[in-house]
Design an enzyme around this catalytic site. Structure first.
Site, PDB file in Angstrom:
ATOM      1  N   THR A 133      14.334  -7.073   1.848  1.00 37.70           N
ATOM      2  CA  THR A 133      13.602  -6.969   1.700  1.00 37.70           C
ATOM      3  C   THR A 133      13.619  -8.699   0.815  1.00 37.70           C
ATOM      4  OG1 THR A 133      11.371  -6.855  -0.437  1.00 37.70           O
ATOM      5  CG2 THR A 133      13.356  -6.297  -0.067  1.00 37.70           C
ATOM      6  N   ASP A 134      13.184  -9.801   0.084  1.00 38.74           N
ATOM      7  CA  ASP A 134      13.560 -10.677  -0.198  1.00 38.74           C
ATOM      8  C   ASP A 134      13.176 -10.588  -2.171  1.00 38.74           C
ATOM      9  OD1 ASP A 134      10.591 -10.613  -1.110  1.00 38.74           O
ATOM     10  OD2 ASP A 134       9.804 -12.697  -0.419  1.00 38.74           O
ATOM     11  N   LYS A 163      16.210  -0.809  -2.795  1.00 38.60           N
ATOM     12  CA  LYS A 163      16.868  -1.517  -1.119  1.00 38.60           C
ATOM     13  C   LYS A 163      17.708  -2.163  -1.812  1.00 38.60           C
ATOM     14  CE  LYS A 163      14.204  -2.072   2.245  1.00 38.60           C
ATOM     15  NZ  LYS A 163      13.970  -1.062   3.113  1.00 38.60           N
TER      16      LYS A 163
HETATM   17  P1  NAD Z   1       5.122   0.922   4.879  1.00 40.11           P
HETATM   18  O1  NAD Z   1       5.257   2.109   4.027  1.00 40.11           O
HETATM   19  O2  NAD Z   1       3.770   0.658   5.332  1.00 40.11           O
HETATM   20  O3  NAD Z   1       6.219   2.367   6.098  1.00 40.11           O
HETATM   21  C1  NAD Z   1       7.021   3.203   6.052  1.00 40.11           C
HETATM   22  C2  NAD Z   1       7.506   4.084   7.203  1.00 40.11           C
HETATM   23  O4  NAD Z   1       8.337   5.013   6.626  1.00 40.11           O
HETATM   24  C3  NAD Z   1       6.224   5.264   6.561  1.00 40.11           C
HETATM   25  O5  NAD Z   1       5.414   5.233   8.245  1.00 40.11           O
HETATM   26  C4  NAD Z   1       6.398   6.013   6.258  1.00 40.11           C
HETATM   27  O6  NAD Z   1       5.781   7.181   6.750  1.00 40.11           O
HETATM   28  C5  NAD Z   1       7.933   6.561   7.018  1.00 40.11           C
HETATM   29  N1  NAD Z   1       8.858   7.073   6.251  1.00 40.11           N
HETATM   30  C6  NAD Z   1       9.123   6.696   4.585  1.00 40.11           C
HETATM   31  N2  NAD Z   1       9.772   7.336   3.651  1.00 40.11           N
HETATM   32  C7  NAD Z   1      10.636   8.387   4.912  1.00 40.11           C
HETATM   33  C8  NAD Z   1      11.472   9.110   5.301  1.00 40.11           C
HETATM   34  N3  NAD Z   1      12.425   9.487   4.557  1.00 40.11           N
HETATM   35  N4  NAD Z   1      12.479   8.947   6.738  1.00 40.11           N
HETATM   36  C9  NAD Z   1      11.589   8.781   8.360  1.00 40.11           C
HETATM   37  N5  NAD Z   1      10.057   8.067   8.036  1.00 40.11           N
HETATM   38  C10 NAD Z   1       9.954   7.672   6.288  1.00 40.11           C
HETATM   39  O7  NAD Z   1       5.982   0.106   5.093  1.00 40.11           O
HETATM   40  P2  NAD Z   1       6.452  -1.242   5.797  1.00 40.11           P
HETATM   41  O8  NAD Z   1       5.615  -2.302   5.058  1.00 40.11           O
HETATM   42  O9  NAD Z   1       6.111  -1.076   6.743  1.00 40.11           O
HETATM   43  O10 NAD Z   1       8.483  -1.896   5.252  1.00 40.11           O
HETATM   44  C11 NAD Z   1       8.845  -1.592   6.470  1.00 40.11           C
HETATM   45  C12 NAD Z   1       9.824  -1.741   5.888  1.00 40.11           C
HETATM   46  O11 NAD Z   1       9.695  -3.221   5.417  1.00 40.11           O
HETATM   47  C13 NAD Z   1      10.212  -1.362   4.648  1.00 40.11           C
HETATM   48  O12 NAD Z   1      12.106  -1.405   5.153  1.00 40.11           O
HETATM   49  C14 NAD Z   1       9.878  -2.439   3.152  1.00 40.11           C
HETATM   50  O13 NAD Z   1      11.119  -2.508   2.421  1.00 40.11           O
HETATM   51  C15 NAD Z   1      10.634  -3.855   4.048  1.00 40.11           C
HETATM   52  N6  NAD Z   1       9.874  -4.732   4.290  1.00 40.11           N
HETATM   53  C16 NAD Z   1       8.646  -4.575   3.547  1.00 40.11           C
HETATM   54  C17 NAD Z   1       7.273  -5.779   3.577  1.00 40.11           C
HETATM   55  C18 NAD Z   1       6.306  -5.698   3.654  1.00 40.11           C
HETATM   56  O14 NAD Z   1       5.589  -6.730   2.418  1.00 40.11           O
HETATM   57  N7  NAD Z   1       5.772  -4.593   3.506  1.00 40.11           N
HETATM   58  C19 NAD Z   1       8.466  -7.443   3.510  1.00 40.11           C
HETATM   59  C20 NAD Z   1      10.408  -6.946   4.123  1.00 40.11           C
HETATM   60  C21 NAD Z   1      10.651  -6.051   4.199  1.00 40.11           C
HETATM   61  O1  DAU Z   2       8.304  -9.442  -0.905  1.00 38.17           O
HETATM   62  C1  DAU Z   2       8.434  -8.467   0.063  1.00 38.17           C
HETATM   63  C2  DAU Z   2       7.582  -7.075  -0.597  1.00 38.17           C
HETATM   64  O2  DAU Z   2       6.047  -7.786  -0.638  1.00 38.17           O
HETATM   65  C3  DAU Z   2       7.931  -5.868   0.000  1.00 38.17           C
HETATM   66  O3  DAU Z   2       9.662  -5.905   0.401  1.00 38.17           O
HETATM   67  C4  DAU Z   2       7.817  -5.051  -0.409  1.00 38.17           C
HETATM   68  O4  DAU Z   2       7.576  -3.824   0.826  1.00 38.17           O
HETATM   69  C5  DAU Z   2       6.040  -5.384  -0.187  1.00 38.17           C
HETATM   70  O5  DAU Z   2       4.842  -4.787  -0.968  1.00 38.17           O
HETATM   71  C6  DAU Z   2       5.469  -6.491  -1.368  1.00 38.17           C
HETATM   72  O6  DAU Z   2       5.895  -6.806  -2.808  1.00 38.17           O
HETATM   73  P1  DAU Z   2       4.593  -7.094  -3.131  1.00 38.17           P
HETATM   74  O7  DAU Z   2       4.838  -5.722  -4.940  1.00 38.17           O
HETATM   75  O8  DAU Z   2       4.939  -8.758  -3.156  1.00 38.17           O
HETATM   76  O9  DAU Z   2       3.272  -6.897  -2.930  1.00 38.17           O
HETATM   77  P2  DAU Z   2       1.670  -6.455  -3.197  1.00 38.17           P
HETATM   78  O10 DAU Z   2       0.603  -6.493  -2.382  1.00 38.17           O
HETATM   79  O11 DAU Z   2       1.901  -4.680  -3.845  1.00 38.17           O
HETATM   80  O12 DAU Z   2       1.486  -7.368  -4.359  1.00 38.17           O
HETATM   81  C7  DAU Z   2       1.733  -8.819  -3.683  1.00 38.17           C
HETATM   82  C8  DAU Z   2       0.931  -9.428  -5.558  1.00 38.17           C
HETATM   83  O13 DAU Z   2      -0.089  -9.547  -5.681  1.00 38.17           O
HETATM   84  C9  DAU Z   2       1.695  -8.854  -6.718  1.00 38.17           C
HETATM   85  O14 DAU Z   2       2.195 -10.017  -7.190  1.00 38.17           O
HETATM   86  C10 DAU Z   2       1.052  -8.133  -6.954  1.00 38.17           C
HETATM   87  C11 DAU Z   2      -0.121  -8.930  -6.612  1.00 38.17           C
HETATM   88  N1  DAU Z   2      -1.182  -7.736  -6.929  1.00 38.17           N
HETATM   89  C12 DAU Z   2      -0.972  -6.200  -6.193  1.00 38.17           C
HETATM   90  C13 DAU Z   2      -2.352  -5.870  -5.668  1.00 38.17           C
HETATM   91  C14 DAU Z   2      -1.638  -4.353  -5.547  1.00 38.17           C
HETATM   92  C15 DAU Z   2      -2.770  -7.428  -7.361  1.00 38.17           C
HETATM   93  O15 DAU Z   2      -2.609  -9.028  -8.698  1.00 38.17           O
HETATM   94  N2  DAU Z   2      -3.416  -6.736  -7.555  1.00 38.17           N
HETATM   95  C16 DAU Z   2      -3.377  -5.463  -6.622  1.00 38.17           C
HETATM   96  O16 DAU Z   2      -4.200  -5.015  -6.478  1.00 38.17           O
END
Ligand code: NAD
Ligand code: DAU
Length: 352
Positions: A133-134, A163
């Protein structure tokens, strides 16, 4: 075959679906613990595809991971599995350490052992792709340049610290053992199958259910949004062509303040499914207590992956967010399934 972890989560399941959409693609072993964030409904459309093998298990389970590697002999591992929600990491960081740090450590060790025993040609082509992640780079001021791969790590939340720790392990396994790794650090994703604890799906669902749209603090925090399909295409590109030991920042050049994102969603919903009283969904916006330690701004400089690997995002924020809102309107059954689970308990804990 390739082995992916966390493939029932948001990004992992999008990756599986995109990968298998290519009829020539190799099979996928999908190892997922099915935490609250893992949802097999995301993979419903590939449940009869013989190229997809789902394994319910933990990346921290040494015996299981070792057995899977031996049995399926994957040519690559992509590690998506993680605890991913910042707010949850503030309430309870232990699981973040268990999965993100210790789980990644276990996966690296099992994979290193497997790789060490491969024949020379397979050893040469093997890849361990770590999805990160960033947020590991910390927070930017309004005028700072966007994160490049050489920014120092300054994680601020238990999630981003866990992370960052996993990224360091991956880096060290390359330098010490010459274990063949690549790491991608991506900005905020959005799109189909996004669990509604995160801002974008939460706002869409709350809007449609006549609930408040909670904005933390002043809503001026900035995130750099990337459509999930573009993240998946970047991972495929880096897996195929990335240089060993390198990290690649992935982002969509789409910096937006949270309040702007929420207002955009409201205006798309106003157009696609107007409120019965004729008012805008924006009326439901409610400012709530800020997230502790809330990072002010993230921004990704994606020029390295664009320049060296020729990757470009296909969606702008405007096209991607419209597709996303439409997807949630078109998939009420998926939403029903998700909302009836542990998600309810989480909403109570977080917002009451
Ligand atoms: P998510 O929370 O939606 O999914 C995570 C998945 O991992 C789930 O299916 C969960 O069951 C599985 N999991 C958790 N613990 C586990 C374990 N111990 N063993 C096996 N499986 C396990 O997450 P996401 O948003 O899909 O993110 C996926 C990856 O990308 C993560 O590593 C996250 O840090 C990274 N990432 C996410 C974002 C974002 O915006 N969502 C951005 C950048 C990087
Ligand atoms: O930047 C990458 C990351 O983006 C990933 O590594 C994480 O897994 C992913 O969850 C996400 O993190 P954020 O904290 O940025 O995402 P989130 O959707 O939780 O929140 C986005 C922004 O919105 C953040 O500034 C918090 C704000 N927010 C979030 C929620 C849930 C609100 O203002 N209200 C809310 O209810």
């Amino acid at each position: 075959m390739i082995l992916i972890t966390g493939g029932a989560g948001f990004i992992g399941s999008n990756f599986v679906l995109d990968w298998l959409a290519n009829p020539a693609a190799e099979g996928i072993i999908n190892l997922d613990k099915l935490t609250y964030a893992g949802n097999l409904a995301n993979l419903e459309s590939v449940k009869d595809d013989p190229r997809h093998v789902f394994i319910h298990g933990d990346i921290g389970d040494k015996e299981l991971v070792g057995k899977l590697l031996k049995q399926y002999q994957p040519r690559a591992i992509i590690n998506f599995a993680a605890e991913s929600h910042v707010d949850r990491s503030i309430h309870g960081p232990a699981e973040f350490i268990d999965t993100n740090v210790l789980g990644t450590f276990n996966l690296l060790e099992c994979a290193r052992e497997y790789w060490g025993a491969l024949a020379e040609a397979e050893k040469e082509s093997f890849r361990f792709h770590h999805v990160s992640t960033d947020e590991v780079y910390g927070s930017l001021s309004a005028t700072d340049p966007a994160f490049t791969e050489s920014n120092p790590y300054e994680p601020n939340s238990p999630y981003s610290a866990s992370k960052a720790a996993s990224d360091h392990l991956v880096r060290a396994w390359f330098h010490t053992y010459h274990f063949p790794v690549v790491t991608t650090n991506c900005s905020n994703n959005y799109g189909p199958y996004h669990f509604p604890e995160k801002l974008i799906p939460l706002v869409i669902l709350n809007a449609l259910n006549s609930k408040p749209l909670p904005i933390y603090g002043d809503g001026q925090q900035i995130r750099d949004w990337l459509y999930v399909g573009d993240h998946c295409s970047a991972i495929r590109e880096v897996l195929a062509k990335g240089k060993l030991g390198e990290t690649y920042n992935i982002g969509g050049w789409n910096e937006k303040a949270n309040i702007e994102v929420v207002k955009t969603i409201c205006s798309i919903l106003d157009e696609l499914q107007p409120r019965s009283d004729g008012k805008s969904y924006a009326e439901q916006i409610t400012f709530v207590k800020d997230r502790p330690g809330h990072d002010r701004r993230y921004a990704i400089d994606a020029s390295k992956v664009e320049r060296e690997l020729g990757w470009r995002p296909a969606q702008t924020f405007e096209t991607g967010i419209r597709k996303t809102v439409q997807w949630y309107l078109d998939n009420p059954d998926w939403i029903k399934g998700v909302v009836s689970g542990s998600y309810r308990d989480w909403l109570h804990k977080q917002y009451n």
